[in-house]
Design an enzyme around this catalytic site. Structure first.
Site, PDB file in Angstrom:
ATOM      1  N   LYS A  32      30.083 -20.091 -56.518  1.00 56.59           N
ATOM      2  CA  LYS A  32      28.960 -21.036 -56.502  1.00 56.59           C
ATOM      3  C   LYS A  32      27.684 -20.275 -56.158  1.00 56.59           C
ATOM      4  O   LYS A  32      27.494 -19.837 -55.022  1.00 56.59           O
ATOM      5  CB  LYS A  32      29.145 -22.134 -55.452  1.00 56.59           C
ATOM      6  CG  LYS A  32      28.081 -23.225 -55.623  1.00 56.59           C
ATOM      7  CD  LYS A  32      27.869 -24.073 -54.385  1.00 56.59           C
ATOM      8  CE  LYS A  32      26.784 -23.549 -53.492  1.00 56.59           C
ATOM      9  NZ  LYS A  32      25.432 -23.529 -54.064  1.00 56.59           N
ATOM     10  N   GLY A  72      25.733 -25.964 -58.237  1.00 58.38           N
ATOM     11  CA  GLY A  72      25.553 -27.218 -57.516  1.00 58.38           C
ATOM     12  C   GLY A  72      25.123 -27.034 -56.079  1.00 58.38           C
ATOM     13  O   GLY A  72      24.927 -25.913 -55.588  1.00 58.38           O
ATOM     14  N   GLY A  77      25.104 -27.061 -51.988  1.00 61.85           N
ATOM     15  CA  GLY A  77      26.032 -26.575 -50.979  1.00 61.85           C
ATOM     16  C   GLY A  77      26.910 -27.670 -50.423  1.00 61.85           C
ATOM     17  O   GLY A  77      28.132 -27.519 -50.313  1.00 61.85           O
ATOM     18  N   VAL A  98      29.269 -28.974 -53.876  1.00 57.53           N
ATOM     19  CA  VAL A  98      30.153 -27.978 -54.507  1.00 57.53           C
ATOM     20  C   VAL A  98      30.674 -26.970 -53.468  1.00 57.53           C
ATOM     21  O   VAL A  98      31.865 -26.631 -53.447  1.00 57.53           O
ATOM     22  CB  VAL A  98      29.409 -27.269 -55.659  1.00 57.53           C
ATOM     23  CG1 VAL A  98      30.219 -26.092 -56.195  1.00 57.53           C
ATOM     24  CG2 VAL A  98      29.136 -28.270 -56.769  1.00 57.53           C
ATOM     25  N   GLY A  99      29.775 -26.517 -52.582  1.00 54.92           N
ATOM     26  CA  GLY A  99      30.203 -25.550 -51.557  1.00 54.92           C
ATOM     27  C   GLY A  99      31.294 -26.134 -50.677  1.00 54.92           C
ATOM     28  O   GLY A  99      32.326 -25.504 -50.436  1.00 54.92           O
ATOM     29  N   GLU A 129      29.092 -13.436 -43.856  1.00 53.07           N
ATOM     30  CA  GLU A 129      27.947 -12.534 -43.672  1.00 53.07           C
ATOM     31  C   GLU A 129      26.761 -13.432 -43.390  1.00 53.07           C
ATOM     32  O   GLU A 129      26.275 -14.123 -44.285  1.00 53.07           O
ATOM     33  CB  GLU A 129      27.677 -11.710 -44.941  1.00 53.07           C
ATOM     34  CG  GLU A 129      28.796 -10.773 -45.345  1.00 53.07           C
ATOM     35  CD  GLU A 129      29.044  -9.660 -44.346  1.00 53.07           C
ATOM     36  OE1 GLU A 129      28.170  -9.413 -43.480  1.00 53.07           O
ATOM     37  OE2 GLU A 129      30.120  -9.059 -44.419  1.00 53.07           O
ATOM     38  N   CYS A 163      18.824 -10.332 -44.693  1.00 52.06           N
ATOM     39  CA  CYS A 163      19.457 -10.613 -43.392  1.00 52.06           C
ATOM     40  C   CYS A 163      19.466  -9.381 -42.500  1.00 52.06           C
ATOM     41  O   CYS A 163      19.468  -9.497 -41.289  1.00 52.06           O
ATOM     42  CB  CYS A 163      20.851 -11.196 -43.566  1.00 52.06           C
ATOM     43  SG  CYS A 163      21.834 -10.365 -44.803  1.00 52.06           S
ATOM     44  N   GLU A 202      15.747 -15.936 -36.616  1.00 54.30           N
ATOM     45  CA  GLU A 202      15.581 -15.258 -37.904  1.00 54.30           C
ATOM     46  C   GLU A 202      14.474 -15.957 -38.679  1.00 54.30           C
ATOM     47  O   GLU A 202      14.558 -17.154 -38.954  1.00 54.30           O
ATOM     48  CB  GLU A 202      16.897 -15.319 -38.687  1.00 54.30           C
ATOM     49  CG  GLU A 202      16.814 -14.567 -39.991  1.00 54.30           C
ATOM     50  CD  GLU A 202      18.162 -14.493 -40.706  1.00 54.30           C
ATOM     51  OE1 GLU A 202      18.827 -15.535 -40.820  1.00 54.30           O
ATOM     52  OE2 GLU A 202      18.519 -13.396 -41.167  1.00 54.30           O
TER      53      GLU A 202
END
Ligand code: ADP
Length: 486
Positions: free
Chosen positions: A175, A206, A208, A211-212, A250, A284, A384
């Site tokens: 995805k 799609g 998150g 579909v995620g 990650e 990141c 972050e």
């Protein structure tokens, strides 16, 4: 600016080796440089995920039974395919996330080809079968892998998952990010042309949450490999626990970059800006906290500000531009909010600042920004930001520097500049997965991954391949027998 991607009109999900299904709704992809609509991709559903997982499951036995050398050969051809399409990939990523075109060619499109080639190259170095005493230790594929990736390096973050997963004999449901899905169809075709049978690699577009989560919850998916925010990584881990999936994460970072007494200051200044502002600071592992000896702070900030002037902001399709827009308007709001927060919290604004850039108001352009005198516990030093915002923090001595460096919830990467022995000593004290000494370059075979809330597991090289394997011990007995159960 208009942009037409040759595959976009045909882009539906890619399931079992072909474009599949007609979606009832679509998600728009916009160019952050202009706000213009670039493409629409399907908004997938749980049913789409189901079909993709079935295809991946059906393809698994055949693919897992091919030799590791044959799978490495597929990756070698995949690297060539990606290299051949470098310009098309670079243009697509520049248009969807605003990465400067030179950076897109070199990193966004160049690195994934290098990753595929590097993974192929280590096939002979992996202990696929190992002997321990009279036992055989065999590495087998985990099974069906769900790969979920973010927008900041759309193809690279994907390749660091699919190349090792494929080498190990897994099949994949992928995805892409809804912000940056433009290279997914090209990748699917490239994997097929490289020789992976139908169903080995599938794409479902799609949201998150839809579909995620459907991939993470699916009972027939054996592993999730995720790159993205720490918040979503935590959520995915919970959803994936339903069938005890393996989860590789990650996640975010807030990397410290420590300049020691004895460092080459000019080198440190140059590398700091290259690292923390490339891809608009949307990385990141970006070194976003620069830790400097208090007595050297003024000198270093003066040099940083002088070097910062070389970072031109503008149209990312212009080959001379070093910073394009941020990837989206919501990114702009977020990063601008942090710049305002830094001022509010009392940090000294040394360069840049909040607000739109005159003449560039139509896109998500932000000023690259440097704060000095940043309190190590303040919001901009702890959270972050994911933008070109550098926080300079003064320290008193090495103990203080190490304590500050280790004082966030993250532990992804770090950097140290200083005399070789000092830099190595400090590197050994940092709670991170990767430390760069004196501006070292990338090593495609060195493991990358986080301590603490930056994630678990490792990508790249042998360690990255091993993440995608199950380990089976076959204990060989004889006529006397000695069975025992643990
Ligand atoms: P980013 O904003 O950097 O893309 P996110 O963590 O929000 O980071 O998203 C990374 C990837 O995770 C994207 O593909 C996104 O669609 C997906 N995602 C977001 N929320 C979820 C969720 N609840 N479950 C599964 N995947 C998700």
């Amino acid at each position: 600016m208009t942009y037409t991607h040759p595959q976009l009109s045909a882009s539906t999900h890619w399931i079992n080796g072909r474009f599949d299904g007609t979606a009832s709704s679509h998600t728009d992809v916009t160019n952050p440089a202009t706000g213009a609509l670039v493409a629409s991709v399907p908004s997938g559903t749980a049913e789409d995920v189901d079909r993709a997982v079935s295809a991946a499951r059906a393809a698994l036995p055949g693919w897992a039974n091919t030799s590791t050398a044959d799978r490495a050969a597929v990756l070698t051809r995949l690297a060539a395919e990606i290299t051949e399409h470098n310009e098309e990939i670079a243009q697509a990523i520049t248009v969807e996330i605003g990465a400067p075109i030179m950076f897109s060619r070199m990193a966004q499109a160049g690195l994934p080809a290098a990753v595929a080639a590097a993974v192929a190259s280590i096939e002979p170095n992996i202990d696929w079968v190992e002997e321990i005493g009279t036992s055989l230790i065999v590495r087998e594929p985990v099974g069906v892998v769900g790969a979920i990736t973010p927008w900041n390096f759309p193809l690279q973050q994907t390749m660091t998952k699919i190349a090792p997963a494929l080498l190990a004999g897994n099949t994949i449901v992928y995805k892409p990010s809804e912000v940056a899905p433009l290279t997914a169809a090209l990748l699917a075709r490239a994997v097929t042309r490289a020789g992976a049978p139908d169903g080995v690699f599938n794409v479902v577009y799609g949201a998150g949450k839809v579909v995620g989560e459907a991939i993470a919850a699916h009972p027939d998916v054996d592993m999730i490999s995720f790159t993205g925010s720490t918040a979503v990584g935590k959520r995915l881990s919970v959803v994936a626990a339903s069938n005890v999936k393996r989860v590789g994460l990650e996640l975010g970072g807030k990397s410290a970059n420590i300049v020691l007494e004895g460092a080459d200051i000019d080198l440190a200044v140059r590398e700091t800006l290259v690292n923390s502002w490339s891809n608009g600071g949307q990385a990141c592992g970006a070194w976003t906290r620069l830790l400097v000896p208090a007595a050297r702070k003024d000198e270093i900030v003066t040099k940083l500000v002088a070097a910062a002037a070389g970072y031109s902001v503008g149209n990312p399709l212009d080959e001379t531009v070093r910073l394009g827009p941020l990837a989206s308007e919501s990114q702009w709001e977020r990063v601008n909010g942090y710049i305002e927060k830094g001022i509010e919290e009392g940090a000294t604004l040394a360069y840049g600042g909040p607000g739109r850039i005159p003449g560039l108001e139509d896109g998500a352009y932000i000023r690259p920004t440097i704060f000095s005198d940043v309190d190590p516990n303040s919001t901009i030093a702890q959270e972050e930001i994911f933008g070109p915002v550098l926080s300079v923090i003064s320290y008193e001595d090495e103990e203080d520097a190490v304590a500050i460096a280790n004082s966030t919830i993250y532990g992804l990467t770090a950097a140290v500049f200083g005399e070789a022995e000092d830099a190595l000593r400090v590197a050994n004290r940092l709670e991170v997965g990767q430390v760069y000494l004196n501006g070292a370059g990338l090593n495609m075979l060195a493991p990358f991954g986080g301590y603490k809330q930056s994630g678990n597991g490792r990508e790249f090289g042998r360690h990255g391949v091993e993440e995608f394997t199950e380990v089976k011990a076959i204990l060989i007995g004889g006529s006397t027998g000695a069975s025992v159960a643990l």
